[in-house]
Design a protein around this motif. Structure first.
Motif, short mmCIF file in Angstrom:
data_model
loop_
_atom_site.label_atom_id
_atom_site.label_comp_id
_atom_site.label_asym_id
_atom_site.label_seq_id
_atom_site.Cartn_x
_atom_site.Cartn_y
_atom_site.Cartn_z
N VAL A 135 0.85 -1.19 0.00
CA VAL A 135 0.00 0.00 0.00
C VAL A 135 0.89 1.23 0.00
O VAL A 135 1.85 1.31 0.76
N ILE A 136 0.56 2.18 -0.85
CA ILE A 136 1.25 3.47 -0.86
C ILE A 136 0.26 4.54 -0.44
O ILE A 136 -0.82 4.68 -1.03
N ASP A 137 0.61 5.29 0.59
CA ASP A 137 -0.15 6.48 0.97
C ASP A 137 0.50 7.66 0.27
O ASP A 137 1.63 8.05 0.60
N LEU A 138 -0.20 8.21 -0.70
CA LEU A 138 0.32 9.34 -1.47
C LEU A 138 -0.16 10.62 -0.81
O LEU A 138 -1.36 10.87 -0.71
N HIS A 139 0.78 11.45 -0.37
CA HIS A 139 0.48 12.70 0.34
C HIS A 139 0.79 13.90 -0.54
O HIS A 139 1.78 13.91 -1.26
N TRP A 140 -0.04 14.93 -0.43
CA TRP A 140 0.25 16.23 -1.05
C TRP A 140 0.25 17.32 0.01
O TRP A 140 0.71 18.42 -0.23
N GLU A 141 -0.28 17.02 1.19
CA GLU A 141 -0.16 17.87 2.38
C GLU A 141 0.22 16.94 3.53
O GLU A 141 0.20 15.71 3.40
N LEU A 142 0.53 17.52 4.69
CA LEU A 142 0.94 16.71 5.83
C LEU A 142 -0.12 16.62 6.91
O LEU A 142 0.00 15.81 7.82
N THR A 143 -1.13 17.44 6.83
CA THR A 143 -2.28 17.32 7.73
C THR A 143 -3.54 17.70 6.95
O THR A 143 -3.47 18.53 6.03
N PRO A 144 -4.69 17.13 7.30
CA PRO A 144 -5.94 17.48 6.62
C PRO A 144 -6.48 18.82 7.11
O PRO A 144 -6.01 19.36 8.12
N GLN A 145 -7.47 19.34 6.41
CA GLN A 145 -8.04 20.63 6.76
C GLN A 145 -8.77 20.62 8.10
O GLN A 145 -8.94 21.68 8.71
N ASN A 146 -9.21 19.45 8.57
CA ASN A 146 -9.88 19.42 9.87
C ASN A 146 -8.89 19.34 11.03
O ASN A 146 -9.29 19.23 12.18
N PHE A 147 -7.59 19.39 10.71
CA PHE A 147 -6.54 19.45 11.72
C PHE A 147 -5.63 20.61 11.32
O PHE A 147 -4.55 20.40 10.76
N PRO A 148 -6.07 21.86 11.57
CA PRO A 148 -5.45 23.03 10.95
C PRO A 148 -4.05 23.37 11.49
O PRO A 148 -3.87 24.29 12.28
N THR A 149 -3.07 22.60 11.06
CA THR A 149 -1.67 22.97 11.23
C THR A 149 -1.09 23.08 9.83
O THR A 149 -1.66 22.58 8.87
N ASN A 150 0.08 23.69 9.71
CA ASN A 150 0.52 24.01 8.36
C ASN A 150 2.03 23.87 8.23
O ASN A 150 2.75 24.87 8.12
N LEU A 151 2.53 22.64 8.24
CA LEU A 151 3.92 22.39 7.91
C LEU A 151 3.99 22.34 6.39
O LEU A 151 3.61 21.36 5.76
N ASP A 152 4.44 23.43 5.80
CA ASP A 152 4.38 23.64 4.35
C ASP A 152 5.19 22.59 3.59
O ASP A 152 6.41 22.49 3.79
N ARG A 179 -9.49 28.73 18.27
CA ARG A 179 -10.33 28.91 17.08
C ARG A 179 -9.99 27.88 16.00
O ARG A 179 -10.85 27.55 15.18
N ASP A 180 -8.75 27.38 15.98
CA ASP A 180 -8.40 26.33 15.01
C ASP A 180 -9.10 25.03 15.35
O ASP A 180 -9.51 24.28 14.46
N ALA A 181 -9.24 24.74 16.65
CA ALA A 181 -9.98 23.54 17.05
C ALA A 181 -11.45 23.66 16.65
O ALA A 181 -12.07 22.69 16.20
N VAL A 182 -12.02 24.87 16.82
CA VAL A 182 -13.42 25.10 16.43
C VAL A 182 -13.56 24.96 14.92
O VAL A 182 -14.50 24.31 14.42
N LEU A 183 -12.62 25.51 14.17
CA LEU A 183 -12.66 25.41 12.71
C LEU A 183 -12.53 23.96 12.28
O LEU A 183 -13.23 23.50 11.38
N GLY A 184 -11.62 23.21 12.93
CA GLY A 184 -11.45 21.80 12.60
C GLY A 184 -12.72 21.00 12.85
O GLY A 184 -13.09 20.13 12.06
#
Length: 391
Positions: A181-198, A339-344
């Motif tokens: 199985v290959i997990d192909l990533h284009w980001e490192l976290t989903p939008q419901n976990f709003p952190t941003n390691l670019d 507010r990020d937890a609320v947004l998530g």
């Protein structure tokens, strides 16, 4: 940690690359007591520590281990080693295909993390392969994987694929018969976990390591440390091996650039996650942390108290999934900004996902109906009390 069972203390002893004399003596003492070996093996499996358990028991006190248990652990260890070697072969082939098409890719977690933190890819439980690409390259990467016999799971319509690329961070590709199985990533976290390691920054700071006789590109040490802390927090620190990986990475890298790590954590809105990961590594594995990395974040919660709660819950089995409310409550503790937890939470409740698409197939013209289906499905799922905890 209070009321620690001897089986759990033993796992804290073995969850590392090497044992000093004190830990070796303690391991021999614990293995010589009246252990519940079935519980020990089951818990080690849940925390993905079976390869390390076998390696350390065999090296330090094989005479104290019931022979059937040692044989079972040996069989699992050999199976895991074979699987890891197979995954490395598949990884190298995939990266070679990407490179021949001019597609940049980084590999992380999986066997490459075992090689980086334990010095042996067989000492980490084999799972799947994780590859990071740039979002713009997704369609090309998908075509390359499919030409090599992999299929995206599930197959998505164009509208679903567009939504998934925007909201989530990865999707799985299965080889025929699901051998790998290959997990192909284009980001490192989903939008419901709003952190941003670019991801673009991670690419710019990447490094190469030797894996299977080939050089492969992976995360730089500073990005990897922060990512491991974010990944552990995203999964609510439910596996000891995630903390062990942080500890071993730090133990083996004396030249970490802490100024850069703290800058990346601040930019990623992951200062709390970083510090929680460091505190857990310190408490459970006696890792020394620079004082600047443990300074209290102004206006933030008591991180030491949160760490104690995580440690107390670490070996407790849960029969059910965390509810959306429980995940929200924990995210309030783990995220830098409430507010990020609320947004998530809002995104989790309202944004359609693969599970919704699997439940009901709608034509593209009716796609907006998924936004109504999503909260109804969650109410049924968690309201029934029958959802099981995922691995």
């Amino acid at each position: 940690m209070t009321d620690l069972r001897p089986e759990h203390e033993l796992l804290l002893c073995i969850a590392r690359k090497t044992l000093d004399d004190r830990l070796s003596r303690r391991l021999r003492t614990l293995a010589g007591t009246n252990l519940d070996w079935d519980h020990l093996v089951k818990t080690a499996a849940n925390h993905r520590l079976l390869p390390l358990l076998y390696t350390q028991l065999k090296a330090h006190c094989p005479e104290n281990v019931p022979q059937p248990v040692l044989e079972e652990l040996k069989t699992d260890f050999l199976d895991n080693s074979r699987c890891s070697l197979y995954l490395v072969r598949e990884l190298l082939s995939t990266l070679s295909r990407f490179q021949s098409h001019g597609l940049k890719a980084l590999t992380f977690k999986g066997p490459v993390l075992g090689a980086m933190v334990y010095g042996d890819l067989g000492l980490r439980s084999a799972g799947d392969l994780d590859i990071l690409i740039e979002r713009r390259d997704f369609v090309r990467a998908k075509d390359i994987l499919q030409s090599a016999g992999y299929q995206m799971e599930p197959q998505l319509s164009q509208s679903q694929q567009t939504a998934h690329l925007s909201f989530h961070c990865e999707i799985q590709f299965f080889q025929e018969h699901q051998v790998s199985v290959i997990d192909l990533h284009w980001e490192l976290t989903p939008q419901n976990f709003p952190t941003n390691l670019d991801p673009l920054g991670v690419f710019s700071r990447s490094k190469k390591i030797s894996l299977g006789g080939k050089d492969v590109a992976t995360f730089g040490n500073e990005d990897l440390l922060l990512y491991l802390c974010m990944h552990g927090a995203k999964h609510y620190w439910s596996r000891l091996e995630w903390i062990a990986s942080i500890a071993e990475l730090m133990r083996g890298e004396e030249e970490l650039d802490w100024k850069l790590i703290l800058q990346l954590a601040r930019k990623a809105k992951a200062e709390v996650m970083l510090r929680l990961g460091l505190i857990l590594a310190r408490d459970l594995f006696a890792i020394e942390i620079p004082l600047t990395a443990l300074e209290t974040i102004p206006g933030k919660r008591n991180l030491e108290q949160h760490a104690r709660q995580i440690e107390e819950e670490l070996f407790r089995e849960r029969a059910t999934l965390l509810s959306q409310w429980e995940m929200f409550r924990l995210n309030l503790q783990f995220m830098d900004r409430k507010r990020d937890a609320v947004l998530g939470l809002a995104r989790s409740l309202l944004t359609p996902t693969i599970s919704d698409w699997r439940m009901v197939t709608l034509p593209a013209s009716l796609y907006p109906l998924y936004y109504l289906l999503r909260p109804l499905r969650l109410m049924a799922k968690y309201g029934s009390g029958q959802a099981r905890r995922q691995d």
